[in-house]
Design a protein around this motif. Structure first.
Motif, mmCIF file in Angstrom:
data_model
loop_
_atom_site.group_PDB
_atom_site.id
_atom_site.type_symbol
_atom_site.label_atom_id
_atom_site.label_comp_id
_atom_site.label_asym_id
_atom_site.label_seq_id
_atom_site.Cartn_x
_atom_site.Cartn_y
_atom_site.Cartn_z
ATOM 1 N N ILE A 103 13.962 5.371 -3.221
ATOM 2 C CA ILE A 103 15.148 4.734 -3.801
ATOM 3 C C ILE A 103 14.854 4.209 -5.203
ATOM 4 O O ILE A 103 15.680 4.316 -6.116
ATOM 5 N N ILE A 104 13.669 3.626 -5.392
ATOM 6 C CA ILE A 104 13.296 3.030 -6.672
ATOM 7 C C ILE A 104 12.403 4.007 -7.440
ATOM 8 O O ILE A 104 11.363 4.443 -6.940
ATOM 9 N N LYS A 105 12.802 4.326 -8.655
ATOM 10 C CA LYS A 105 12.120 5.369 -9.415
ATOM 11 C C LYS A 105 10.753 4.940 -9.945
ATOM 12 O O LYS A 105 9.799 5.706 -9.924
ATOM 13 N N LYS A 106 10.655 3.721 -10.434
ATOM 14 C CA LYS A 106 9.448 3.266 -11.102
ATOM 15 C C LYS A 106 8.525 2.512 -10.131
ATOM 16 O O LYS A 106 8.961 1.550 -9.496
ATOM 17 N N PRO A 107 7.257 2.908 -10.034
ATOM 18 C CA PRO A 107 6.316 2.196 -9.162
ATOM 19 C C PRO A 107 6.168 0.716 -9.502
ATOM 20 O O PRO A 107 5.969 -0.105 -8.609
ATOM 21 N N ILE A 108 6.286 0.370 -10.783
ATOM 22 C CA ILE A 108 6.131 -1.027 -11.170
ATOM 23 C C ILE A 108 7.247 -1.886 -10.582
ATOM 24 O O ILE A 108 7.031 -3.039 -10.215
ATOM 25 N N PHE A 109 8.448 -1.317 -10.479
ATOM 26 C CA PHE A 109 9.565 -2.045 -9.886
ATOM 27 C C PHE A 109 9.457 -2.084 -8.359
ATOM 28 O O PHE A 109 9.732 -3.105 -7.732
ATOM 29 N N SER A 110 9.063 -0.955 -7.763
ATOM 30 C CA SER A 110 8.916 -0.928 -6.309
ATOM 31 C C SER A 110 7.786 -1.843 -5.860
ATOM 32 O O SER A 110 7.825 -2.398 -4.763
ATOM 33 N N LEU A 156 0.804 -1.223 0.000
ATOM 34 C CA LEU A 156 0.000 0.000 0.000
ATOM 35 C C LEU A 156 0.841 1.279 0.000
ATOM 36 O O LEU A 156 0.330 2.350 -0.335
ATOM 37 N N THR A 157 2.119 1.189 0.358
ATOM 38 C CA THR A 157 2.925 2.404 0.530
ATOM 39 C C THR A 157 4.121 2.470 -0.414
ATOM 40 O O THR A 157 4.792 3.489 -0.468
ATOM 41 N N HIS A 158 4.383 1.429 -1.182
ATOM 42 C CA HIS A 158 5.603 1.364 -1.985
ATOM 43 C C HIS A 158 5.712 2.490 -3.014
ATOM 44 O O HIS A 158 6.816 2.866 -3.422
ATOM 45 N N ASP A 159 4.589 3.052 -3.444
ATOM 46 C CA ASP A 159 4.615 4.090 -4.483
ATOM 47 C C ASP A 159 4.174 5.454 -3.969
ATOM 48 O O ASP A 159 3.778 6.318 -4.752
ATOM 49 N N VAL A 160 4.259 5.647 -2.671
ATOM 50 C CA VAL A 160 3.757 6.885 -2.080
ATOM 51 C C VAL A 160 4.505 8.119 -2.604
ATOM 52 O O VAL A 160 3.913 9.203 -2.741
ATOM 53 N N MET A 161 5.787 7.961 -2.961
ATOM 54 C CA MET A 161 6.567 9.084 -3.481
ATOM 55 C C MET A 161 6.829 8.958 -4.981
ATOM 56 O O MET A 161 6.638 9.924 -5.728
ATOM 57 N N PHE A 179 7.124 -0.561 8.994
ATOM 58 C CA PHE A 179 7.102 -0.955 7.588
ATOM 59 C C PHE A 179 6.562 0.156 6.692
ATOM 60 O O PHE A 179 6.915 0.229 5.513
ATOM 61 N N VAL A 180 5.737 1.024 7.243
ATOM 62 C CA VAL A 180 5.336 2.210 6.495
ATOM 63 C C VAL A 180 6.565 3.094 6.254
ATOM 64 O O VAL A 180 6.758 3.620 5.151
ATOM 65 N N GLY A 181 7.396 3.239 7.276
ATOM 66 C CA GLY A 181 8.627 4.015 7.126
ATOM 67 C C GLY A 181 9.586 3.399 6.125
ATOM 68 O O GLY A 181 10.188 4.094 5.300
ATOM 69 N N LEU A 182 9.737 2.083 6.169
ATOM 70 C CA LEU A 182 10.610 1.392 5.219
ATOM 71 C C LEU A 182 10.085 1.507 3.789
ATOM 72 O O LEU A 182 10.854 1.701 2.841
ATOM 73 N N ALA A 183 8.762 1.373 3.627
ATOM 74 C CA ALA A 183 8.165 1.493 2.301
ATOM 75 C C ALA A 183 8.326 2.907 1.753
ATOM 76 O O ALA A 183 8.481 3.108 0.545
ATOM 77 N N LEU A 184 8.302 3.890 2.645
ATOM 78 C CA LEU A 184 8.517 5.284 2.245
ATOM 79 C C LEU A 184 9.910 5.448 1.638
ATOM 80 O O LEU A 184 10.079 6.081 0.590
ATOM 81 N N ILE A 185 10.902 4.864 2.287
ATOM 82 C CA ILE A 185 12.270 4.919 1.768
ATOM 83 C C ILE A 185 12.368 4.170 0.441
ATOM 84 O O ILE A 185 13.031 4.630 -0.503
ATOM 85 N N LEU A 186 11.718 3.021 0.367
ATOM 86 C CA LEU A 186 11.714 2.233 -0.864
ATOM 87 C C LEU A 186 11.170 3.045 -2.032
ATOM 88 O O LEU A 186 11.701 2.992 -3.154
ATOM 89 N N SER A 187 10.132 3.829 -1.802
ATOM 90 C CA SER A 187 9.514 4.614 -2.861
ATOM 91 C C SER A 187 10.403 5.761 -3.333
ATOM 92 O O SER A 187 10.162 6.328 -4.402
ATOM 93 N N TYR A 201 13.479 6.300 10.127
ATOM 94 C CA TYR A 201 13.207 6.066 8.709
ATOM 95 C C TYR A 201 12.581 7.293 8.051
ATOM 96 O O TYR A 201 12.891 7.615 6.893
ATOM 97 N N ILE A 202 11.710 7.976 8.766
ATOM 98 C CA ILE A 202 11.085 9.181 8.210
ATOM 99 C C ILE A 202 12.128 10.282 8.014
ATOM 100 O O ILE A 202 12.142 10.969 6.983
ATOM 101 N N LEU A 203 13.015 10.445 8.989
ATOM 102 C CA LEU A 203 14.085 11.451 8.866
ATOM 103 C C LEU A 203 15.012 11.121 7.700
ATOM 104 O O LEU A 203 15.445 12.019 6.964
ATOM 105 N N LEU A 204 15.303 9.826 7.517
ATOM 106 C CA LEU A 204 16.128 9.410 6.390
ATOM 107 C C LEU A 204 15.419 9.692 5.063
ATOM 108 O O LEU A 204 16.051 10.131 4.090
ATOM 109 N N ALA A 205 14.110 9.458 5.034
ATOM 110 C CA ALA A 205 13.337 9.736 3.823
ATOM 111 C C ALA A 205 13.351 11.222 3.491
ATOM 112 O O ALA A 205 13.455 11.613 2.314
ATOM 113 N N ILE A 206 13.245 12.067 4.510
ATOM 114 C CA ILE A 206 13.306 13.513 4.294
ATOM 115 C C ILE A 206 14.656 13.903 3.704
ATOM 116 O O ILE A 206 14.739 14.704 2.759
#
Length: 236
Positions: free
Chosen positions: A161-168, A80-85, A151-159, A223-228
């Motif tokens: 790091i990975i540019k394409k939503p299909i890959f994330s 649900l969160t992999h493509d948030v960004m 895991f929401v925080g980890l998924a935020l970082i994943l979104s 994780y949120i601070l790292l995402a910022i």
């Protein structure tokens, strides 16, 4: 920031995937209470007048929901969160958001929206347990909320790091399946490498009936601070 958070949470609540997740958790909550009540009536193990066991009885009634969140929570959170960004970055709508608000507020708004969504459906699930059994375990509730937030925080970082939503999306499914397996393996393994890994997994802080679950909220904050930081450096 709050406008973004409201938009994200409402979009999640209206999506088909989110509704299916909610129905699944409600089903697990109902099944857990039903099994507990069956065992209670069959073996007469619970003592209603003994205040010392009321807390543990509330935990027992929520065991079905807790088990579902521990096993499937990582997968649901990643999906649900992999493509948030990266969704907004790919669709070029992120450039519009950047002109209207600061980058850190965009990240905070999106993650707060997703956390509000998860806290909402977790609350609904535990309220169902309360309606069916008369017990509400605040400890189990906050443990579940802290666990999912990681895991929401980890998924935020994943979104980011990975540019394409299909890959994330593909990687999020792999991580959602692999993380519980590796975490349980690390927790019960004697190998020192895995023993070190277990301290980085949120499962490790849900073992005992204490306040260690706050460590998971600390992980989420990191994780949120790292995402910022990553978003500030990212070219959109």
């Amino acid at each position: 920031m709050w406008v973004i958070a409201k938009h994200e949470s409402l979009q999640l609540l209206k999506s088909v995937k989110s509704i299916l997740v909610l129905l699944f958790l409600l089903g697990c909550a109902y099944a857990g209470v039903s099994v507990t009540e069956l065992l209670k009536s069959s073996f007469d193990m619970m003592h209603e007048n003994d205040l010392s066991v009321s807390g543990s009885e509330a935990m027992v009634h929520s065991i079905g929901l807790s088990f579902a969140i521990l096993i499937f929570g990582p997968l649901f959170a990643f999906i649900l969160t992999h493509d948030v960004m990266n969704r907004d970055i790919e669709q070029r709508t992120m450039r519009f958001l950047i002109t209207k608000t600061e980058r850190q507020k965009i990240v905070l708004g999106k993650v707060i929206g997703h956390l509000i969504f998860w806290f909402t459906i977790i609350t609904i699930s535990y309220l169902l347990i309360f309606i069916l059994s008369g017990y509400f375990s605040f400890l189990a509730f906050f443990q579940s909320a802290s666990f999912i937030s990681v895991f929401v925080g980890l998924a935020l970082i994943l979104s980011l790091i990975i540019k394409k939503p299909i890959f994330s999306s593909f990687i999020s499914i792999l991580l959602g399946i692999a993380f519980p397996i590796l975490s349980f393996w690390a927790m019960f393994s004697d190998k020192w490498v895995l023993s070190v890994f277990k301290y980085a997994t949120p499962y490790n802080y849900l073992e005992d009936d204490n306040m260690l679950f706050f460590v998971n909220f600390a992980f989420t904050t990191v994780y949120i601070l790292l995402a910022i930081y990553l978003f500030r450096k990212k070219d959109v």
